[in-house]
Design an enzyme around this catalytic site. Structure first.
Site, PDB file in Angstrom:
ATOM      1  N   CYS A   1     -16.312   1.809   0.072  1.00 47.55           N
ATOM      2  CA  CYS A   1     -15.162   0.944   0.360  1.00 47.55           C
ATOM      3  C   CYS A   1     -14.763   1.000   1.837  1.00 47.55           C
ATOM      4  O   CYS A   1     -14.081   0.098   2.318  1.00 47.55           O
ATOM      5  CB  CYS A   1     -13.990   1.327  -0.525  1.00 47.55           C
TER       6      CYS A   1
ATOM      7  N   GLN B   1      -9.777  -3.787  -3.870  1.00 52.59           N
ATOM      8  CA  GLN B   1     -11.091  -3.288  -3.490  1.00 52.59           C
ATOM      9  C   GLN B   1     -12.086  -3.585  -4.616  1.00 52.59           C
ATOM     10  O   GLN B   1     -13.193  -4.080  -4.370  1.00 52.59           O
ATOM     11  CB  GLN B   1     -11.004  -1.767  -3.245  1.00 52.59           C
TER      12      GLN B   1
ATOM     13  N   ARG C   1     -13.519  -8.636   0.648  1.00 52.49           N
ATOM     14  CA  ARG C   1     -12.085  -8.406   0.437  1.00 52.49           C
ATOM     15  C   ARG C   1     -11.310  -9.675   0.791  1.00 52.49           C
ATOM     16  O   ARG C   1     -10.380 -10.072   0.092  1.00 52.49           O
ATOM     17  CB  ARG C   1     -11.601  -7.244   1.323  1.00 52.49           C
TER      18      ARG C   1
ATOM     19  N   ARG D   1       0.886  -1.173   0.000  1.00 50.10           N
ATOM     20  CA  ARG D   1       0.000   0.000   0.000  1.00 50.10           C
ATOM     21  C   ARG D   1       0.913   1.209   0.000  1.00 50.10           C
ATOM     22  O   ARG D   1       1.670   1.435   0.963  1.00 50.10           O
ATOM     23  CB  ARG D   1      -0.906  -0.014   1.226  1.00 50.10           C
TER      24      ARG D   1
ATOM     25  N   ASP E   1     -17.050   7.246  -1.786  1.00 51.15           N
ATOM     26  CA  ASP E   1     -15.792   7.114  -1.030  1.00 51.15           C
ATOM     27  C   ASP E   1     -15.488   8.494  -0.440  1.00 51.15           C
ATOM     28  O   ASP E   1     -16.116   9.500  -0.830  1.00 51.15           O
ATOM     29  CB  ASP E   1     -14.677   6.649  -1.985  1.00 51.15           C
TER      30      ASP E   1
ATOM     31  N   HIS F   1      -7.027   0.930  -6.749  1.00 50.23           N
ATOM     32  CA  HIS F   1      -7.244   0.056  -5.591  1.00 50.23           C
ATOM     33  C   HIS F   1      -7.875  -1.236  -6.130  1.00 50.23           C
ATOM     34  O   HIS F   1      -9.054  -1.521  -5.908  1.00 50.23           O
ATOM     35  CB  HIS F   1      -8.146   0.751  -4.576  1.00 50.23           C
TER      36      HIS F   1
HETATM   37  N1  NVA Z   1      -9.716   6.704  -1.641  1.00 47.77           N
HETATM   38  C1  NVA Z   1      -9.393   6.255  -0.314  1.00 47.77           C
HETATM   39  C2  NVA Z   1      -9.656   4.796  -0.180  1.00 47.77           C
HETATM   40  C3  NVA Z   1      -9.418   4.214   1.179  1.00 47.77           C
HETATM   41  C4  NVA Z   1      -9.629   2.750   1.230  1.00 47.77           C
HETATM   42  C5  NVA Z   1      -7.943   6.577  -0.012  1.00 47.77           C
HETATM   43  O1  NVA Z   1      -7.092   6.416  -0.903  1.00 47.77           O
HETATM   44  O2  NVA Z   1      -7.649   7.009   1.103  1.00 47.77           O
HETATM   45  N1   CP Z   2     -11.222  -0.201   1.966  1.00 43.65           N
HETATM   46  C1   CP Z   2      -9.979  -0.296   2.470  1.00 43.65           C
HETATM   47  O1   CP Z   2      -9.000  -0.510   1.741  1.00 43.65           O
HETATM   48  O2   CP Z   2      -9.905  -0.163   3.817  1.00 43.65           O
HETATM   49  P1   CP Z   2      -8.575   0.056   4.680  1.00 43.65           P
HETATM   50  O3   CP Z   2      -7.991   1.368   4.268  1.00 43.65           O
HETATM   51  O4   CP Z   2      -9.023   0.039   6.104  1.00 43.65           O
HETATM   52  O5   CP Z   2      -7.623  -1.071   4.375  1.00 43.65           O
END
Ligand code: NVA
Ligand code: CP
Length: 312
Positions: free
Chosen positions: A269, A138, A297, A108, A229, A135
């Site tokens: 998400c 997701q 997931r 990540r 989101d 993502h």
């Molecule tokens: N768009 C959000 C998704 C979190 C799962 C982010 O990147 O923070």
């Molecule tokens: N939706 C998602 O990726 O959640 P987290 O950021 O908690 O991993």
């Protein structure tokens, strides 16, 4: 000595074909029915997943770690302070070192280029667990949820209401790959990148789907699935306050939901900022599948890890 075949990665939804994605979704459904393997007898027995996190996580960490345990393997959490990717040592050296010890890498990251660079140097599969561009894991769990709720993917009309961000990008590409009609509805200036829309539209030509972006909230009319989101993603915290004003008309609430298909599937998400991108009662309305999404997931990522291990 065994000859190693090409290493396969999952950095984008488009790194699996539509057929492979359907196979993943079938495997994920099987995993959901019978999730637990005995440790040391599962498909990934004795294997190790290295999990690199430059950002916080609940669902991603727990689903990958639990998934690996259920498949008979083991996961190691490497948080932002552990390896300081690209600061304490180069991305190249991290990839080369982890490839000597782990069987798979999940990352990540802030910049998508970082997962691309990890994949370039890694000899084990690399999975994108969220970058600024996509993502894809997701989107896999989302597709499983849409199949459960709508019975299909092809022809499903999905509106993503909010920021044209990583989650929106993966949904556009997933729609293009699998034949969904995906429309991203954003405030002016927050539309998804043109390059992603073009790629999704090109894919949609073969699948019968479509990929669109608009600033008009009326486009929610008749949608089967409505997704939102956060307005400011991780790494954009300094913009959060300034975004509230332009994003307010794009809040998912009961007024807006009246224009979608009755009992449309509601997706998010998570994590959610209730009162901002979604009202709490809308997140709990009939048709909401946000916690199915979270659970899926786990199943979808297990299917993905098994497939990548088989392919590589
Ligand atoms: N768009 C959000 C998704 C979190 C799962 C982010 O990147 O923070
Ligand atoms: N939706 C998602 O990726 O959640 P987290 O950021 O908690 O991993």
């Amino acid at each position: 000595m065994t000859t190693k075949t090409k290493t396969h990665h999952y950095l984008s939804v488009t790194d699996m074909t539509a057929d492979e994605t359907w196979q993943l979704l079938r495997t994920a459904a099987e995993f959901k029915r019978a999730p637990i393997y005995r440790p040391r007898h599962g498909p990934l027995a004795q294997q190790t997943l290295a999990m690199i996190f430059e950002k916080p996580s609940l669902r991603t960490r727990v689903s990958f770690e639990t998934g690996m345990t259920q498949l008979g393997g083991h996961a190691i959490y490497l948080g932002p302070a552990d390896i300081k990717l690209g600061v304490r040592e180069t991305v190249e050296d991290v990839a080369l070192t982890l490839s000597r010890m782990a069987d798979m890498i999940m990352a990540r990251v802030f910049k998508h280029e970082t997962v691309v660079e990890l994949a370039k140097y890694s000899t084990v599969p690399v999975i994108n667990a969220l970058s600024d561009l996509e993502h894809p894991c997701q989107a896999l769990g989302d597709m499983q949820t849409i199949v459960e709720r709508e019975g299909k993917l092809a022809g499903v009309k999905l509106a993503f209401v909010g920021d044209g961000n990583n989650v929106a990008n993966s949904l556009l590409l997933a729609g293009g790959l699998m034949g969904m009609h995906v429309t991203v509805i954003s405030p002016p200036g927050f539309e998804p990148a043109g390059e992603v829309l073009e790629r999704a539209s090109r894919l949609a030509k073969d699948s019968g789907g479509s990929a669109k972006a608009t600033t008009d909230v009326e486009a929610i009319k008749g949608m089967d699935v409505v997704y939102t989101d956060v307005w400011a993603s991780m790494g954009q915290e300094s913009e959060a306050e300034a975004r509230k004003e332009p994003f307010r008309p794009y809040q998912l609430n009961e007024t807006l939901m009246k224009r979608a298909r009755p009992n449309a599937t509601v997706l998010h998400c998570l994590p959610a900022h209730y009162g901002e991108e979604i009202e709490y009662n809308t997140s709990r309305r009939k048709g909401s599948a946000i916690f199915d999404q979270a659970e899926n997931r786990l199943h979808a990522e297990k299917a993905l890890m098994v497939r990548l291990a088989e392919k590589s």
